[in-house]
Design a protein around this motif. Structure first.
Motif, mmCIF file in Angstrom:
data_model
loop_
_atom_site.group_PDB
_atom_site.id
_atom_site.type_symbol
_atom_site.label_atom_id
_atom_site.label_comp_id
_atom_site.label_asym_id
_atom_site.label_seq_id
_atom_site.Cartn_x
_atom_site.Cartn_y
_atom_site.Cartn_z
ATOM 1 N N LEU A 1 -17.408 21.139 41.332
ATOM 2 C CA LEU A 1 -18.474 20.509 40.630
ATOM 3 C C LEU A 1 -18.997 20.982 39.143
ATOM 4 C CD1 LEU A 1 -20.173 18.982 43.472
ATOM 5 C CD2 LEU A 1 -18.200 17.705 42.195
ATOM 6 N N ILE A 2 -18.276 22.077 38.692
ATOM 7 C CA ILE A 2 -18.682 22.748 37.331
ATOM 8 C C ILE A 2 -19.736 23.510 37.740
ATOM 9 C CG2 ILE A 2 -19.710 22.594 34.959
ATOM 10 C CD1 ILE A 2 -17.008 21.352 35.280
ATOM 11 N N ILE A 3 -21.102 23.464 38.461
ATOM 12 C CA ILE A 3 -22.050 24.304 38.754
ATOM 13 C C ILE A 3 -21.992 24.704 40.217
ATOM 14 C CG2 ILE A 3 -23.414 23.553 36.799
ATOM 15 C CD1 ILE A 3 -25.347 21.874 38.776
ATOM 16 N N LEU A 4 -21.303 23.891 40.649
ATOM 17 C CA LEU A 4 -21.114 24.437 42.360
ATOM 18 C C LEU A 4 -19.468 24.134 42.748
ATOM 19 C CD1 LEU A 4 -22.616 24.762 44.920
ATOM 20 C CD2 LEU A 4 -22.680 22.293 45.203
ATOM 21 N N LYS A 5 -19.036 25.013 43.223
ATOM 22 C CA LYS A 5 -17.756 25.096 43.941
ATOM 23 C C LYS A 5 -17.653 25.549 45.496
ATOM 24 C CE LYS A 5 -15.815 26.920 39.510
ATOM 25 N NZ LYS A 5 -14.920 28.085 38.710
ATOM 26 N N PHE A 6 -16.943 24.666 46.120
ATOM 27 C CA PHE A 6 -17.020 25.092 47.594
ATOM 28 C C PHE A 6 -15.598 24.492 48.132
ATOM 29 C CE2 PHE A 6 -19.315 21.217 46.808
ATOM 30 C CZ PHE A 6 -18.634 20.158 47.899
ATOM 31 N N ALA A 7 -15.353 24.981 49.141
ATOM 32 C CA ALA A 7 -13.895 24.386 49.967
ATOM 33 C C ALA A 7 -14.344 23.538 51.110
ATOM 34 C CB ALA A 7 -13.073 25.398 50.111
ATOM 35 N N VAL A 8 -13.713 22.688 51.554
ATOM 36 C CA VAL A 8 -14.089 21.771 52.766
ATOM 37 C C VAL A 8 -12.699 22.242 53.621
ATOM 38 C CG1 VAL A 8 -14.350 19.751 53.920
ATOM 39 C CG2 VAL A 8 -15.370 20.140 51.626
ATOM 40 N N GLY A 9 -12.868 22.657 54.832
ATOM 41 C CA GLY A 9 -11.838 22.463 55.930
ATOM 42 C C GLY A 9 -11.414 23.884 55.935
ATOM 43 N N PRO A 10 -10.407 24.124 56.630
ATOM 44 C CA PRO A 10 -9.181 23.060 57.244
ATOM 45 C C PRO A 10 -9.932 22.286 58.519
ATOM 46 C CG PRO A 10 -8.597 25.207 57.964
ATOM 47 C CD PRO A 10 -9.829 25.597 57.180
ATOM 48 N N VAL A 11 -9.764 20.957 58.576
ATOM 49 C CA VAL A 11 -10.163 20.194 59.545
ATOM 50 C C VAL A 11 -8.929 19.637 60.491
ATOM 51 C CG1 VAL A 11 -11.228 17.883 60.196
ATOM 52 C CG2 VAL A 11 -12.127 19.301 58.158
ATOM 53 N N ALA A 12 -8.859 20.047 61.582
ATOM 54 C CA ALA A 12 -7.708 19.790 62.612
ATOM 55 C C ALA A 12 -8.319 18.884 63.733
ATOM 56 C CB ALA A 12 -7.083 20.772 63.105
ATOM 57 N N LEU A 13 -7.484 17.937 64.310
ATOM 58 C CA LEU A 13 -7.861 17.143 65.373
ATOM 59 C C LEU A 13 -6.611 17.551 66.485
ATOM 60 C CD1 LEU A 13 -9.548 14.891 66.580
ATOM 61 C CD2 LEU A 13 -7.987 13.213 65.786
ATOM 62 N N ASP A 14 -6.964 18.111 67.678
ATOM 63 C CA ASP A 14 -6.148 18.068 68.567
ATOM 64 C C ASP A 14 -5.988 17.075 69.521
ATOM 65 O OD1 ASP A 14 -4.040 19.656 70.347
ATOM 66 O OD2 ASP A 14 -5.679 20.697 71.490
ATOM 67 N N VAL A 15 -4.824 16.099 69.804
ATOM 68 C CA VAL A 15 -4.869 15.107 70.270
ATOM 69 C C VAL A 15 -3.863 15.277 71.484
ATOM 70 C CG1 VAL A 15 -3.901 12.605 70.327
ATOM 71 C CG2 VAL A 15 -5.175 13.693 68.406
ATOM 72 N N SER A 16 -4.218 15.258 72.801
ATOM 73 C CA SER A 16 -3.265 15.196 73.842
ATOM 74 C C SER A 16 -3.455 14.175 74.767
ATOM 75 C CB SER A 16 -3.595 16.642 74.818
ATOM 76 O OG SER A 16 -4.782 16.343 75.338
ATOM 77 N N LEU A 17 -2.499 14.088 75.849
ATOM 78 C CA LEU A 17 -2.671 12.845 76.830
ATOM 79 C C LEU A 17 -3.918 12.872 77.575
ATOM 80 C CD1 LEU A 17 -0.977 10.508 77.861
ATOM 81 C CD2 LEU A 17 -0.511 12.191 79.780
ATOM 82 N N LEU A 18 -4.677 13.792 77.753
ATOM 83 C CA LEU A 18 -5.892 14.001 78.312
ATOM 84 C C LEU A 18 -7.062 13.767 77.331
ATOM 85 C CD1 LEU A 18 -5.676 17.175 80.608
ATOM 86 C CD2 LEU A 18 -5.696 14.727 81.587
ATOM 87 N N SER A 19 -6.960 13.886 76.219
ATOM 88 C CA SER A 19 -7.852 13.427 75.209
ATOM 89 C C SER A 19 -7.818 11.916 74.994
ATOM 90 C CB SER A 19 -7.851 13.904 73.902
ATOM 91 O OG SER A 19 -6.494 13.678 73.204
#
Length: 92
Positions: free
Chosen positions: A59-77
Motif C-alpha cells: 500500500l505504498i506506505i505500508l507493506k505486509f503479507a497475509v498467510g498462508p491460511v490453510a483449512l484441514d478438512v477430515s471426516l471427523l471435522s
C-alpha cells in the motif's frame, strides 16, 4: 410462526459452522493421538488441506503479507459441523 433457516442471520450460520469445525478439529486431533494405528485411524483422520498464501499487500506506505491460511478438512471435522448444525437446529 413456522420455524426455518430464513429467520436466522448469516452470522448465526457462520458461528455454527465455525464451532462445528473447531469441535471437529478437536475430535480429529484426539483421534490422531489416541486411536491405534490402522485402517480406522487412517480413514477418520486423513484430510484435505487447501491453502492460500502468502499474499503480499503493498500500500505504498505500508507493506505486509497475509498467510498462508490453510483449512484441514477430515471426516471427523465434517462430523463436528453436522453435530453443531443438529444442536443449533434443535435449540432454535
Amino acid at each position: 410462526m413456522a420455524k426455518g433457516p430464513s429467520k436466522h442471520r448469516p452470522v448465526f450460520h457462520l458461528l455454527v459452522l465455525a464451532s462445528g469445525f473447531v469441535s471437529g478439529g478437536l475430535l480429529t486431533q484426539v483421534a490422531r493421538r489416541f486411536l491405534p494405528a490402522g485402517a480406522v485411524k487412517e480413514f477418520l483422520t486423513t484430510g484435505v488441506t487447501p491453502a492460500v498464501g502468502p499474499l503480499p499487500v503493498d500500500l505504498i506506505i505500508l507493506k505486509f503479507a497475509v498467510g498462508p491460511v490453510a483449512l484441514d478438512v477430515s471426516l471427523l471435522s465434517l462430523l463436528g459441523v453436522l453435530i453443531a448444525y443438529l444442536i443449533a437446529r434443535s435449540l432454535f
